[in-house]
Design a protein around this motif. Structure first.
Motif, PDB file in Angstrom:
ATOM      1  N   VAL A 165     -18.284   3.805  -3.111  1.00 30.58           N
ATOM      2  CA  VAL A 165     -17.645   4.178  -1.857  1.00 30.58           C
ATOM      3  C   VAL A 165     -16.871   5.476  -2.077  1.00 30.58           C
ATOM      4  N   GLN A 166     -16.978   6.386  -1.126  1.00 33.02           N
ATOM      5  CA  GLN A 166     -16.280   7.660  -1.247  1.00 33.02           C
ATOM      6  C   GLN A 166     -15.500   7.962   0.027  1.00 33.02           C
ATOM      7  N   LYS A 167     -14.693   8.987  -0.039  1.00 34.92           N
ATOM      8  CA  LYS A 167     -13.986   9.454   1.140  1.00 34.92           C
ATOM      9  C   LYS A 167     -14.851  10.470   1.879  1.00 34.92           C
TER      10      LYS A 167
ATOM     11  N   VAL B  65     -13.444   6.756  -4.235  1.00 38.52           N
ATOM     12  CA  VAL B  65     -12.361   5.826  -3.917  1.00 38.52           C
ATOM     13  C   VAL B  65     -12.043   5.032  -5.170  1.00 38.52           C
TER      14      VAL B  65
ATOM     15  N   GLY C 130     -11.691  -1.082  -4.029  1.00 41.77           N
ATOM     16  CA  GLY C 130     -12.611  -0.681  -2.961  1.00 41.77           C
ATOM     17  C   GLY C 130     -13.541   0.444  -3.344  1.00 41.77           C
TER      18      GLY C 130
ATOM     19  N   VAL D 285     -19.169  -1.165  -3.146  1.00 41.39           N
ATOM     20  CA  VAL D 285     -19.514  -2.175  -2.144  1.00 41.39           C
ATOM     21  C   VAL D 285     -20.858  -2.770  -2.511  1.00 41.39           C
TER      22      VAL D 285
ATOM     23  N   ASP E  10     -15.027   4.999   3.099  1.00 42.48           N
ATOM     24  CA  ASP E  10     -14.037   3.954   3.366  1.00 42.48           C
ATOM     25  C   ASP E  10     -13.552   3.972   4.812  1.00 42.48           C
ATOM     26  N   SER E  11     -13.406   5.154   5.405  1.00 48.52           N
ATOM     27  CA  SER E  11     -12.961   5.250   6.793  1.00 48.52           C
ATOM     28  C   SER E  11     -13.346   6.615   7.352  1.00 48.52           C
TER      29      SER E  11
ATOM     30  N   THR F 224     -19.597   3.427   7.321  1.00 46.32           N
ATOM     31  CA  THR F 224     -18.285   2.988   6.864  1.00 46.32           C
ATOM     32  C   THR F 224     -18.436   1.581   6.292  1.00 46.32           C
ATOM     33  N   THR F 225     -17.444   1.143   5.539  1.00 44.36           N
ATOM     34  CA  THR F 225     -17.497  -0.225   5.001  1.00 44.36           C
ATOM     35  C   THR F 225     -17.499  -1.248   6.138  1.00 44.36           C
ATOM     36  N   ASP F 226     -16.812  -0.923   7.239  1.00 46.25           N
ATOM     37  CA  ASP F 226     -16.846  -1.811   8.413  1.00 46.25           C
ATOM     38  C   ASP F 226     -18.251  -1.888   8.992  1.00 46.25           C
TER      39      ASP F 226
END
Length: 211
Positions: free
Chosen positions: A5-7, A13, A17, A20, A129-130, A198-200
């Motif tokens: 996961v990255q920004k 990240v 977190g 994933v 992540d977001s 996104t993770t969501d």
């Protein structure tokens, strides 16, 4: 499979977190060109509006009474005013109604989406992540994309709804499109070079198939 996961700017990240776990039943399916072709064709055909028909002789609301005598009038013989040569008459050889809607089994549609996601998981998938962007500025978002190395067309999929700031910032960037997880579809995924989830979005997509 595990994916880092990255920004948005490409930085990793750290912490719990930082990775994933992607469900292989959703992101590990072997793509088949025939299934993807069927789903894309179904999707594009259903976007087409119905071709409207013209009114032919049998559709025109005019009297069917013979308006002139058969002989002695010095003009051609006609049965009624619906003939195409008269003003208000029906059109000769007019356009017919054409409906392009197709049906496709739900299992095939779901399988096609899994295959599209899996094809990007092999090459072109990025998990962030977001989608937080400072002040919703396009310039800031473009800087993030440049740092992350995103090139070509980019499709960004968020969770329940797209982050308002990100949506505003991405609105002026050519080749960048955003969707909520519910709007994910085969055609849009395949026509973009990079798929950003996104993770969501990962949770929503996996729950969509498991539910």
């Amino acid at each position: 499979m595990k994916v880092k996961v990255q920004k948005l700017d490409g930085k990793a990240v750290s912490g719990k977190g930082g990775e994933v776990e992607l469900n292989d039943d959703v992101f590990g399916v072997e793509p088949r060109a025939d299934i993807l072709h069927r789903v894309v064709t179904w999707q594009l055909e259903n976007r087409r509006a119905t071709a409207r028909p013209t009114r032919e002789r049998s559709d025109v609301a005019r009297t069917g009474k013979k308006y002139g005598k058969q002989k002695g009038g010095g003009v051609a013989r006609h049965g009624d005013r619906k003939a195409p040569i008269f003003i208000g008459g029906g059109r000769a050889h007019g356009a017919r109604k054409r409906d392009f809607e197709q049906s496709l089994n739900k299992k095939i549609r779901a399988l096609g989406l899994k295959m599209a996601l899996s094809s990007k998981a092999k090459d072109g998938l990025v998990i962030v992540d977001s989608l937080e962007v400072k002040d919703g500025k396009t310039k800031a978002l473009k800087g993030h994309f440049d740092k992350a190395g995103f090139a070509g067309k980019v499709l960004v999929i968020d969770g329940e709804s797209v982050n308002d700031g990100f949506k505003k910032a991405a609105g002026n960037l050519p080749g960048v499109n955003v969707l909520p997880a519910m709007g994910a579809n085969v055609y849009d995924i395949l026509k973009h070079d990079t798929l950003v989830l996104t993770t969501d979005a990962v949770e929503k997509l996996e729950a969509r198939f498991n539910g």
